[in-house]
Design a protein around this motif. Structure first.
Motif, PDB file in Angstrom:
ATOM      1  N   LEU A 118     -26.428   4.283  58.075  1.00  0.00           N
ATOM      2  CA  LEU A 118     -25.142   3.835  58.574  1.00  0.00           C
ATOM      3  C   LEU A 118     -24.152   4.211  57.484  1.00  0.00           C
ATOM      4  N   VAL A 119     -23.021   4.769  57.884  1.00  0.00           N
ATOM      5  CA  VAL A 119     -22.004   5.233  56.942  1.00  0.00           C
ATOM      6  C   VAL A 119     -20.655   4.668  57.344  1.00  0.00           C
ATOM      7  N   VAL A 120     -19.907   4.224  56.368  1.00  0.00           N
ATOM      8  CA  VAL A 120     -18.505   3.889  56.595  1.00  0.00           C
ATOM      9  C   VAL A 120     -17.731   4.511  55.443  1.00  0.00           C
ATOM     10  N   SER A 121     -16.620   5.168  55.779  1.00  0.00           N
ATOM     11  CA  SER A 121     -15.839   5.873  54.760  1.00  0.00           C
ATOM     12  C   SER A 121     -14.352   5.619  54.919  1.00  0.00           C
ATOM     13  N   ASP A 122     -13.651   5.850  53.806  1.00  0.00           N
ATOM     14  CA  ASP A 122     -12.199   5.720  53.796  1.00  0.00           C
ATOM     15  C   ASP A 122     -11.600   7.000  53.236  1.00  0.00           C
ATOM     16  N   THR A 123     -10.316   7.198  53.490  1.00  0.00           N
ATOM     17  CA  THR A 123      -9.636   8.424  53.058  1.00  0.00           C
ATOM     18  C   THR A 123      -8.938   8.273  51.710  1.00  0.00           C
ATOM     19  N   ALA A 124      -9.112   7.127  51.071  1.00  0.00           N
ATOM     20  CA  ALA A 124      -8.577   6.903  49.722  1.00  0.00           C
ATOM     21  C   ALA A 124      -9.690   6.296  48.874  1.00  0.00           C
ATOM     22  N   PRO A 125      -9.718   6.597  47.587  1.00  0.00           N
ATOM     23  CA  PRO A 125     -10.699   5.934  46.728  1.00  0.00           C
ATOM     24  C   PRO A 125     -10.576   4.416  46.886  1.00  0.00           C
ATOM     25  N   ARG A 126     -11.715   3.764  46.875  1.00  0.00           N
ATOM     26  CA  ARG A 126     -11.712   2.329  47.164  1.00  0.00           C
ATOM     27  C   ARG A 126     -13.002   1.696  46.670  1.00  0.00           C
ATOM     28  N   GLU A 127     -12.870   0.606  45.970  1.00  0.00           N
ATOM     29  CA  GLU A 127     -14.019  -0.190  45.532  1.00  0.00           C
ATOM     30  C   GLU A 127     -14.267  -1.227  46.626  1.00  0.00           C
ATOM     31  N   PHE A 128     -15.300  -1.029  47.443  1.00  0.00           N
ATOM     32  CA  PHE A 128     -15.603  -1.989  48.500  1.00  0.00           C
ATOM     33  C   PHE A 128     -16.113  -3.282  47.860  1.00  0.00           C
ATOM     34  N   THR A 129     -15.765  -4.403  48.469  1.00  0.00           N
ATOM     35  CA  THR A 129     -16.202  -5.700  47.945  1.00  0.00           C
ATOM     36  C   THR A 129     -17.653  -5.963  48.346  1.00  0.00           C
ATOM     37  N   ASP A 130     -18.257  -6.936  47.680  1.00  0.00           N
ATOM     38  CA  ASP A 130     -19.620  -7.348  48.051  1.00  0.00           C
ATOM     39  C   ASP A 130     -19.659  -7.810  49.505  1.00  0.00           C
ATOM     40  N   GLU A 131     -18.615  -8.493  49.941  1.00  0.00           N
ATOM     41  CA  GLU A 131     -18.547  -8.962  51.330  1.00  0.00           C
ATOM     42  C   GLU A 131     -18.491  -7.780  52.303  1.00  0.00           C
ATOM     43  N   GLU A 132     -17.733  -6.756  51.963  1.00  0.00           N
ATOM     44  CA  GLU A 132     -17.659  -5.578  52.834  1.00  0.00           C
ATOM     45  C   GLU A 132     -18.993  -4.846  52.892  1.00  0.00           C
ATOM     46  N   ILE A 133     -19.671  -4.758  51.772  1.00  0.00           N
ATOM     47  CA  ILE A 133     -21.001  -4.132  51.761  1.00  0.00           C
ATOM     48  C   ILE A 133     -21.964  -4.959  52.609  1.00  0.00           C
ATOM     49  N   GLN A 134     -21.852  -6.287  52.532  1.00  0.00           N
ATOM     50  CA  GLN A 134     -22.697  -7.147  53.365  1.00  0.00           C
ATOM     51  C   GLN A 134     -22.389  -6.945  54.842  1.00  0.00           C
ATOM     52  N   HIS A 135     -21.117  -6.762  55.203  1.00  0.00           N
ATOM     53  CA  HIS A 135     -20.768  -6.460  56.602  1.00  0.00           C
ATOM     54  C   HIS A 135     -21.500  -5.190  57.055  1.00  0.00           C
ATOM     55  N   ALA A 136     -21.494  -4.156  56.206  1.00  0.00           N
ATOM     56  CA  ALA A 136     -22.167  -2.903  56.565  1.00  0.00           C
ATOM     57  C   ALA A 136     -23.666  -3.132  56.739  1.00  0.00           C
ATOM     58  N   LYS A 137     -24.276  -3.920  55.884  1.00  0.00           N
ATOM     59  CA  LYS A 137     -25.712  -4.215  56.011  1.00  0.00           C
ATOM     60  C   LYS A 137     -26.014  -4.972  57.306  1.00  0.00           C
ATOM     61  N   THR A 138     -25.123  -5.879  57.674  1.00  0.00           N
ATOM     62  CA  THR A 138     -25.306  -6.639  58.910  1.00  0.00           C
ATOM     63  C   THR A 138     -25.196  -5.723  60.126  1.00  0.00           C
ATOM     64  N   VAL A 139     -24.223  -4.833  60.128  1.00  0.00           N
ATOM     65  CA  VAL A 139     -24.087  -3.874  61.236  1.00  0.00           C
ATOM     66  C   VAL A 139     -25.313  -2.962  61.284  1.00  0.00           C
ATOM     67  N   ALA A 140     -25.835  -2.580  60.132  1.00  0.00           N
ATOM     68  CA  ALA A 140     -27.052  -1.762  60.107  1.00  0.00           C
ATOM     69  C   ALA A 140     -28.193  -2.484  60.811  1.00  0.00           C
ATOM     70  N   LYS A 141     -28.341  -3.774  60.582  1.00  0.00           N
ATOM     71  CA  LYS A 141     -29.393  -4.552  61.258  1.00  0.00           C
ATOM     72  C   LYS A 141     -29.202  -4.545  62.776  1.00  0.00           C
ATOM     73  N   LEU A 142     -27.951  -4.662  63.205  1.00  0.00           N
ATOM     74  CA  LEU A 142     -27.658  -4.618  64.640  1.00  0.00           C
ATOM     75  C   LEU A 142     -28.061  -3.267  65.216  1.00  0.00           C
ATOM     76  N   ILE A 143     -27.693  -2.197  64.532  1.00  0.00           N
ATOM     77  CA  ILE A 143     -28.043  -0.860  65.018  1.00  0.00           C
ATOM     78  C   ILE A 143     -29.553  -0.663  65.044  1.00  0.00           C
ATOM     79  N   GLN A 144     -30.240  -1.167  64.028  1.00  0.00           N
ATOM     80  CA  GLN A 144     -31.701  -1.041  63.994  1.00  0.00           C
ATOM     81  C   GLN A 144     -32.354  -1.693  65.204  1.00  0.00           C
ATOM     82  N   SER A 145     -31.717  -2.700  65.778  1.00  0.00           N
ATOM     83  CA  SER A 145     -32.306  -3.404  66.926  1.00  0.00           C
ATOM     84  C   SER A 145     -32.393  -2.525  68.162  1.00  0.00           C
ATOM     85  N   VAL A 146     -31.654  -1.411  68.215  1.00  0.00           N
ATOM     86  CA  VAL A 146     -31.723  -0.525  69.383  1.00  0.00           C
ATOM     87  C   VAL A 146     -32.384   0.821  69.068  1.00  0.00           C
ATOM     88  N   LEU A 147     -32.852   0.987  67.840  1.00  0.00           N
ATOM     89  CA  LEU A 147     -33.516   2.256  67.494  1.00  0.00           C
ATOM     90  C   LEU A 147     -34.908   2.316  68.116  1.00  0.00           C
TER      91      LEU A 147
END
Length: 147
Positions: A118-147
């Motif tokens: 799962l990839v999420v990107s931005d068009t400007a340099p950016r330090e993602f927060t721990d909470e944002e990284i956790q959001h990405a991990k949670t979405v990854a789990k959702l996607i894994q449920s349909v693989l």
């Protein structure tokens, strides 16, 4: 599913809805999900507000993507806050052609085997927060449920 990258329309919609939620939560312009096999990266879902022209089914060499950092490494979430300053990925096509400058990659698993990212990107340099990284991990789990 008939193969590792062919999905029912409802599953593709679920993946793309999850990617749209991630883009909205992180205020990012592009999120993707991929299948990686034999060094080949195949898009299985995309939420694209950059009009890149990328579609489900697009294929790339994994070494030409930021995801090689997840695929070739310890298979854990990876953040690159400034792509242009990171020698592992600066100059790759996604950086030069799409203008992507920040990245989170999270491994996806199917039946306990590495499947893709799962990839999420931005068009400007950016330090993602721990909470944002956790959001990405949670979405990854959702996607894994349909693989």
């Amino acid at each position: 599913m008939t193969s590792s990258t062919e999905f029912a329309p409802d599953d593709i919609e679920t993946v793309e809805d999850a990617l749209a939620l991630l883009n909205a939560a992180l205020d990012t312009p592009i999120a993707m999900a991929s299948h990686i096999e034999d060094e080949e990266y195949t898009l299985i879902g995309i939420d694209d507000h950059l009009d890149t022209g990328l579609d489900v089914g697009a294929e790339f060499e994994t070494s030409e993507t930021f995801c090689h950092c997840v695929y070739e490494g310890p298979k854990r979430a990876e953040m690159i806050p400034d792509i242009g300053a990171d020698e592992r990925v600066a100059g790759l096509p996604a950086h030069e052609n799409l203008g992507l400058e920040a990245y989170i990659g999270v491994p996806l698993y199917r039946d306990d085997e590495f499947y893709g990212t799962l990839v999420v990107s931005d068009t400007a340099p950016r330090e993602f927060t721990d909470e944002e990284i956790q959001h990405a991990k949670t979405v990854a789990k959702l996607i894994q449920s349909v693989l």
